[in-house]
Design a protein around this motif. Structure first.
Motif, PDB file in Angstrom:
ATOM      1  N   VAL A   1      96.892 -13.065  17.267  1.00 50.05           N
ATOM      2  CA  VAL A   1      96.016 -13.422  16.158  1.00 50.05           C
ATOM      3  C   VAL A   1      96.743 -14.492  15.347  1.00 50.05           C
ATOM      4  O   VAL A   1      97.842 -14.261  14.847  1.00 50.05           O
ATOM      5  N   VAL A   2      96.145 -15.668  15.263  1.00 51.98           N
ATOM      6  CA  VAL A   2      96.850 -16.812  14.678  1.00 51.98           C
ATOM      7  C   VAL A   2      96.081 -17.381  13.480  1.00 51.98           C
ATOM      8  O   VAL A   2      94.891 -17.687  13.579  1.00 51.98           O
ATOM      9  N   ASN A   3      96.776 -17.511  12.376  1.00 50.55           N
ATOM     10  CA  ASN A   3      96.217 -18.173  11.194  1.00 50.55           C
ATOM     11  C   ASN A   3      96.540 -19.676  11.314  1.00 50.55           C
ATOM     12  O   ASN A   3      97.567 -20.147  10.847  1.00 50.55           O
ATOM     13  N   TRP A   4      95.622 -20.427  11.953  1.00 51.68           N
ATOM     14  CA  TRP A   4      95.961 -21.833  12.254  1.00 51.68           C
ATOM     15  C   TRP A   4      95.888 -22.726  11.021  1.00 51.68           C
ATOM     16  O   TRP A   4      96.556 -23.747  10.946  1.00 51.68           O
TER      17      TRP A   4
ATOM     18  N   TRP B   1      91.122 -18.988  11.829  1.00 51.97           N
ATOM     19  CA  TRP B   1      91.944 -18.154  12.704  1.00 51.97           C
ATOM     20  C   TRP B   1      91.589 -18.433  14.158  1.00 51.97           C
ATOM     21  O   TRP B   1      90.481 -18.887  14.455  1.00 51.97           O
ATOM     22  N   SER B   2      92.540 -18.167  15.040  1.00 52.90           N
ATOM     23  CA  SER B   2      92.225 -18.222  16.468  1.00 52.90           C
ATOM     24  C   SER B   2      92.845 -17.022  17.165  1.00 52.90           C
ATOM     25  O   SER B   2      93.750 -16.376  16.614  1.00 52.90           O
ATOM     26  N   PHE B   3      92.328 -16.732  18.354  1.00 56.82           N
ATOM     27  CA  PHE B   3      92.696 -15.504  19.066  1.00 56.82           C
ATOM     28  C   PHE B   3      93.007 -15.838  20.515  1.00 56.82           C
ATOM     29  O   PHE B   3      92.239 -16.539  21.167  1.00 56.82           O
TER      30      PHE B   3
ATOM     31  N   LYS C   1      97.002 -21.861   8.129  1.00 55.65           N
ATOM     32  CA  LYS C   1      98.324 -21.683   7.531  1.00 55.65           C
ATOM     33  C   LYS C   1      99.372 -22.454   8.332  1.00 55.65           C
ATOM     34  O   LYS C   1     100.262 -23.097   7.769  1.00 55.65           O
TER      35      LYS C   1
ATOM     36  N   SER D   1      87.380 -25.743  17.546  1.00 53.53           N
ATOM     37  CA  SER D   1      87.171 -25.087  16.258  1.00 53.53           C
ATOM     38  C   SER D   1      85.741 -25.414  15.794  1.00 53.53           C
ATOM     39  O   SER D   1      85.127 -26.342  16.309  1.00 53.53           O
TER      40      SER D   1
ATOM     41  N   GLN E   1      92.204  -8.065   8.954  1.00 53.61           N
ATOM     42  CA  GLN E   1      92.636  -8.652   7.684  1.00 53.61           C
ATOM     43  C   GLN E   1      93.135  -7.593   6.714  1.00 53.61           C
ATOM     44  O   GLN E   1      94.129  -7.802   6.009  1.00 53.61           O
TER      45      GLN E   1
ATOM     46  N   SER F   1      85.795 -15.586   9.984  1.00 51.84           N
ATOM     47  CA  SER F   1      87.093 -15.699  10.667  1.00 51.84           C
ATOM     48  C   SER F   1      87.495 -17.155  10.914  1.00 51.84           C
ATOM     49  O   SER F   1      88.437 -17.423  11.653  1.00 51.84           O
TER      50      SER F   1
ATOM     51  N   PHE G   1      87.353  -8.220  12.660  1.00 52.84           N
ATOM     52  CA  PHE G   1      88.177  -9.171  11.916  1.00 52.84           C
ATOM     53  C   PHE G   1      88.484  -8.645  10.515  1.00 52.84           C
ATOM     54  O   PHE G   1      89.595  -8.810   9.996  1.00 52.84           O
TER      55      PHE G   1
END
Ligand code: K7E
Ligand code: CUA
Length: 766
Positions: free
Chosen positions: A290-293, A254-256, A295, A180, A365, A251, A361
């Motif tokens: 698509v990950v909201n890490w 977030w991760s992809f 959160k 990250s 969103q 972004s 992105f």
């Protein structure tokens, strides 16, 4: 005796005539002659001039390349493409003592002991350098093992592997290691779906019980270690998750992770089923995860996890329901998900599609906010419409894979596997700008810091899968081929082919050399694998051996050119533990330690303490010695491990070891030593007559020479004491040791003198 002193004077003389000898040689050929003789074009000469790095000059960038199945990391320089180091990571590496000394074996074993088995290779794929604000900071390197899902932490202070963490829920990985933007987390995504935690489940229950996952390993930068207890995973559908990247800038958080085989197909050729390759590519799209890490991190803190094999796992239904996980279709069997430097776009390429897809992105969103989904997958994960999230789709060539970025805005380079090309293109406008052919079948490619917030441009490396005809044949197993490409102009130019004798290297990362600040020595007595003071380190003069029934424990030292102790006695069957500390402070004065016919091979860099534990299972006489040619008397850096048979009775037979010396021998030795001192004084005279203090390298050498001269003085005093007692044998031997320290002093002094002369030291007024 006299001869040695003359040799020293001759040595001094060659230093001063060296410059003349070089200029008189090689006058015959001109550049044109050489070009003709070797069949070189002007383009070749240009490429050579762009890569050739003269002696003493350093590279502008350093590359950390995956070593593939060798389980190592390869370090080389750009533009020279000179290999600098192999770092032992998942595999023992004897030169560095990695996996041979107790300290490093602990690191290796923590990662290699798997359910009672020992796995001593690693299929390394993706290295990643720690980042601060999205830019590489040169502090740590991470790399994954695809086969036995693990992540290793390498400290770039000393380029040593410090930690290996095993993933307790996955059976293979691929989408790691990537960091990250502030290295809070190292990501690792699974590759082949399997029951999480490793239990057996019949393959017929693939859809129901097999799963993918993505792990976010918490990295503690202060400690320089991953904290498994503060790490977490997210359960994913049983698609074959592939590569991951973290968002940055807009972004960030977030991760992809792309995937293939969203068909969830299970092959079985032997059962008459079509193979995996057919069933896994049958549909037109797979899914980008698509990950909201950020959160996910909150939900983990709130205790919404289940624990599998000690790992906190956010269940798939929770991730889907709570807005942590979304899917977007991606055409067809993609490979690679690469976030642009500004964090606004994610580029994914389909191996079986000629296009690269640029996802926005912002659009993703907007779709999430508006709740505009085209449906859900079978596991309840919302699917974002492809059309609603795409910025551009650009035709790049057959089999596009991975993408890297230039220092120039909007410029990307994508590897084209089937066409064996690199395509340079503009992802903002969706335009192809240039294509360059490479040899053959490129996989990853790497631009300088090309996966960071501020790529450096300049060079690109093509990591090719095949070498075929590029090098002189060396048997059916070919070397790997990394091709260096100049990307500074509008047109790409191929500069150099580098054969790599370790493979298969999948990915590599680079960093400006000036951003790395590795150390040159350890504080005396350091366990380099824990970065702490070793309880087994000793200072000069306090070496000792503890002998207990069944066990011999040695606390010793090494320094030019002797090992203390020089005789170790043990009984057959004893456990032997040898701790050694390198007392050197001088740069590059590494000693080795190997014991005849035993699996003991240590590397002792200046200041390091390492240990070897082994069994003396057979009586005998075992020489041990230093394995690094550390000084003129390196071959004499030796000792004996004497292992007595059980119930051994001391022999009454008279014996003798060595020669004996007379007063005449002693006097001749002392006379020669006094002459040698004259040579040393003349070198010292030169050094102090110039501004040597302006040259840190010379200052370090002078410090080392002063140390050696101090040792010479104490040996001299010992020889004089014995002479007073008319013990000519010991007097002569200590006089010889005095001379040995003089030789080391002169050697270092001459190195300093050469350095000063070659770097333009100036006379100073005294
Ligand atoms: Cu070989 Cu990134 Cu594992 Cu592509 S990977 S080529
Ligand atoms: Cu120490 Cu050779």
């Amino acid at each position: 005796m006299k001869k040695r002193t003359q040799k020293m004077a001759a040595l001094l003389a060659t230093v001063s005539i060296g410059a003349f000898a070089i200029s008189s040689a090689g006058m015959a050929e001109t550049l044109q002659d050489v070009m003709k003789r070797r069949g070189l074009s002007e383009n070749d000469i240009m490429a050579a001039a762009k890569t050739y790095t003269p002696t003493g000059k350093h590279d502008e960038f350093l590359v950390f390349s995956s070593g593939g199945q060798s389980g190592q990391v390869i370090v080389y320089g750009i533009p020279s493409m000179r290999i600098l180091k192999y770092i032992g990571v998942f595999t023992p590496e004897p030169w560095q003592g990695y996996g041979f000394d107790d300290e490093s074996r602990k690191v290796l074993q923590e990662g290699s002991k798997v359910d009672g088995r020992e796995v001593l290779f690693g299929d390394t794929h993706h290295p990643s350098i720690s980042e601060t604000n999205g830019d590489t900071d040169g502090q740590f390197l991470f790399i994954n093992d695809k086969n036995t899902p693990r992540i290793a932490v390498i400290d770039l202070k000393d380029f040593e592997t410090k930690q290996i963490v095993k993933n307790p829920i996955m059976q293979s990985d691929h989408g790691g290691a990537f960091v990250s933007p502030n290295s809070e987390y190292v990501i690792e995504a699974s590759q082949y779906p399997a029951p999480l935690g490793g239990e057996y489940v019949p393959i017929e229950q693939f859809n129901e019980k097999y799963r993918g996952a993505v792990t976010y390993w918490k990295f503690n930068r202060t400690k320089g270690r991953i904290e498994p207890e503060n790490s977490f995973s997210i359960e994913l559908p049983p698609y074959s998750q592939d590569l991951s990247d973290f968002g940055k800038g807009p972004s960030d958080g977030w991760s992809f992770t792309n995937s293939f085989c969203a068909e969830r197909y299970v092959g079985g050729i032997e059962r008459g089923r079509p193979p995996f390759e057919a069933g896994c590519s049958a549909k037109d799209v797979d899914f980008l995860h698509v990950v909201n890490w950020k959160k996910a991190e909150e939900l983990v803190k709130a205790g919404k996890t289940k624990t599998i094999s000690g790992m906190k796992v956010l269940p798939l239904d929770v991730a889907a329901k709570e807005g942590v996980l979304f899917l977007i279709p991606e055409p067809k069997s993609p490979h690679g998900a690469d976030v642009t430097p500004d964090g606004k776009y994610i580029i994914v390429s389909g191996k079986l599609d000629t296009h690269a897809t640029v996802y926005s992105f912002e659009k993703i969103q907007a779709a999430i906010k508006a709740g505009k989904f085209s449906g859900k997958d079978e596991y309840g994960v919302p699917i974002i419409d492809l059309g609603a999230s795409v910025h551009k789709q650009v035709e790049l060539g057959l089999g596009p894979l991975h993408t890297q970025y230039d220092s120039k805005a909007c410029i990307a380079y994508t590897s084209i596997y089937v066409d064996s090309q690199v395509t340079k293109w503009d992802y903002c406008e969706g335009k192809v700008l240039d294509k360059l052919s490479v040899h053959y079948n490129i996989g990853h490619l790497m631009a300088m810091e090309g996966d960071t917030a501020h790529p450096k441009g300049k060079y690109l490396v093509a990591l090719n899968k095949l070498a075929i005809d590029r090098f002189a044949p060396v048997g059916p197993l070919h070397p790997q081929n990394h091709q260096l490409i100049d990307i500074s102009g509008d047109k790409m130019q191929l500069l150099y082919d580098m054969p790599l004798p370790l493979g298969e290297p999948h990915y590599a990362v680079s960093i400006s050399t000036d951003r790395l600040k590795p150390s040159i020595r350890y504080p005396s007595g350091t366990n380099s694998r824990t970065d702490e003071k070793s309880p087994f380190g000793v200072r000069a003069g306090s070496e000792h051996t503890d002998t207990k029934p069944g066990r011999v424990e040695v606390f010793g030292t090494v320094i030019r050119s002797h090992i203390t102790p020089e005789i170790i006695e043990a009984n057959e069957g004893d456990e032997i533990v040898i701790h050694l500390t390198n007392l050197e402070r001088a740069e590059d004065e590494t000693h080795g330690f190997a014991v005849s016919k035993h699996n003991v091979n240590l590397s002792l860099e200046p200041g390091k303490t390492v240990s070897a534990t082994f069994k003396a299972n057979k009586a005998g006489v075992y020489p041990y010695y230093c394995t690094e040619f550390c000084s003129a008397l390196h071959l004499e850096m030796e000792g004996y491990l004497l292992v007595k048979p059980a119930n051994y009775k001391a022999s009454t037979a008279k014996g003798k070891a060595g020669s004996s010396y007379t007063k005449a021998d002693y006097d001749a030795r002392v006379k020669a030593n006094v002459e040698t001192q004259g040579v040393i004084d003349s070198v010292v005279g030169y050094i102090t007559s110039v501004n040597y203090k302006d040259f840190p390298q010379a200052v370090a050498l002078v410090e080392d020479a002063t140390d050696q001269l101090g040792f010479a003085k104490s040996a001299k005093e010992k020889s004089e004491d014995f002479a007073k007692k008319q013990d000519w044998n010991n007097a002569m031997l200590w006089a010889e040791q005095w001379f040995q320290y003089q030789v080391k002093t002169a050697d270092i002094g001459l190195r300093a003198k050469t350095h000063l002369e070659q770097n333009g030291a100036k006379k100073v007024q005294k």
